[in-house]
Enzyme design. Structure first.
Site, PDB file in Angstrom:
ATOM      1  CG  HIS A 155      -1.928   1.126   1.149  1.00 58.53           C
ATOM      2  ND1 HIS A 155      -3.197   0.959   0.625  1.00 58.53           N
ATOM      3  CD2 HIS A 155      -1.845   2.431   1.519  1.00 58.53           C
ATOM      4  CE1 HIS A 155      -3.847   2.111   0.685  1.00 58.53           C
ATOM      5  NE2 HIS A 155      -3.047   3.021   1.219  1.00 58.53           N
ATOM      6  CB  CYS A 156       2.111   3.300  -2.679  1.00 57.64           C
ATOM      7  SG  CYS A 156       3.251   4.668  -2.990  1.00 57.64           S
ATOM      8  N   PRO A 157       1.490   5.145   0.256  1.00 59.10           N
ATOM      9  CG  PRO A 157       2.909   6.022   1.891  1.00 59.10           C
ATOM     10  CD  PRO A 157       2.640   4.766   1.106  1.00 59.10           C
TER      11      PRO A 157
END
EC number: 2.3.1.225
Length: 366
Positions: A155-157
């Site tokens: 999950h890439c912020p």
């Protein structure tokens, strides 16, 4: 209308906070456009030819950067298809059965017709209690999105999205074009940056934009090059970030290269068979995201004849030695194309670009 509870307010605030990194990147990108196109090219460059060349190249990189970034952010992650969800009766059985062998027997019966070949560390069927489904291979539950994501990488912020099967190609292109964007700015801004320190630039507003533009481009080039290089290595080995930290577990044991088919096939699994689409943020990955070919039973000339970890199969009495020849092609109803996965296939990609779903050679059931 009933008033919103504190839990609902917290969720909304959290969703707003998740967009802060995206807003930061967008503002930084907007400032870099103004600093480079206006202050550097138009105000500071005196050579018309240099202006034209730099502006054309810059806008090309800028467009590809924004396009791939947009696709990475707004491409919805793919979730497991309905075949992997338990029926109502199976859910009732799970609720009645205690955790243990009886619980696993229910899951084994539900998964007997599914192309699932990975297990938990204890050898159990991978099941998600939150989503109430049997996890396909390479699928993981994202705690931020609160759903199972097919071939989840992380999950890439910075994109406020899960990177998985549906947008992994877009994420790679986003890294590639952002790195080229920063390198191009740093290279063309370097001579003016030197002039800044040697007092070769007039004392105007542009000189400060030129200085900070070079610092920002150089700093991001270093960080992006390491991140992009790491993901290139992952693609060459057909691994996700999660699989790099924890190797997938098959029936015969852990195998860190279980999904690797050789460099060429690994590349095509992400980018597709049509090379003309490789550099465009257009979906062209192969497969359906629910099932993947594996080198454990697919005798590939690019792979060693004995898969890593095979000697550990004796630890589990249910495991078996794999035969020396390729097994039958999977007849799973999830697969829609009967073409085999071969290096010299000439018929792949004649339909919709990248949407072909070749039959995958899977582990034989015992």
């Amino acid at each position: 209308m009933a008033p919103s509870g504190p839990g609902s307010v917290r969720r909304r605030c959290r969703r707003v906070l998740y967009w802060i990194p995206v807003v930061f990147i967008s503002l930084l990108l907007g400032w870099s456009y103004y600093a480079y196109a206006i202050q550097l090219c138009i105000v500071s460059m005196e050579n018309i030819g240099e202006q034209v060349v730099c502006l054309i190249a810059y806008h090309l990189l800028f467009a590809m950067f924004v396009w791939s970034y947009w696709k990475t952010i707004f491409t919805l992650p793919m979730n497991p298809s309905k075949e992997f969800h338990l029926s109502y009766s199976e859910k009732e059985l799970l609720e009645r059965e205690p955790r243990g062998e009886a619980h696993q027997e229910v899951l084994r019966r539900a998964a007997k017709d599914l192309p699932i070949y990975t297990r938990t560390m204890s050898g159990a069927i991978r099941y998600c209690d939150r989503c109430q489904l049997i996890k396909p291979d390479r699928c993981h539950h994202c705690s931020v999105c609160d759903k199972c994501i097919l071939k989840m990488d992380h999950h890439c912020p910075w994109v406020n999205n899960c990177v998985g099967f549906s947008n992994y190609k877009f994420f790679l292109l986003f890294l590639a074009y952002s790195l080229l964007y920063c390198l191009f700015i740093a290279a063309t801004d370097l001579q003016y940056f030197i002039k800044f320190w040697t007092n070769g630039l007039p004392d105007t507003q542009a000189k400060f934009h030129i200085m900070f533009l070079f610092f920002a481009a150089a700093m991001f080039s270093v960080s992006l090059s390491s991140l992009f290089g790491y993901h290139c290595w992952l693609v060459s080995k057909n691994k996700s970030t999660l699989e790099a930290f924890r190797s997938p577990v098959f029936r015969h044991g852990t195998d860190k290269n279980g999904f690797s088919l050789g460099f060429g096939k690994n590349m095509r699994q992400v980018f597709g068979d049509e090379k003309r689409y490789w550099l465009l943020p257009i979906f062209s990955s192969l497969g359906d995201g629910c099932s993947f070919p594996t080198c454990l039973v697919n005798q590939d000339p690019e792979q060693p004849s004995t898969p890593a970890g095979l000697n550990s199969s004796s630890k589990n009495p249910e495991n078996h030695q794999f035969p020396a020849k390729p097994l039958r092609e999977s007849q799973s109803h999830l697969l829609t194309d009967s073409q085999s996965w071969t290096e010299n296939s000439t018929s792949l990609g004649k339909g919709k670009a990248g949407m072909s779903n070749p039959a995958l050679t899977m582990e034989n059931e015992t």
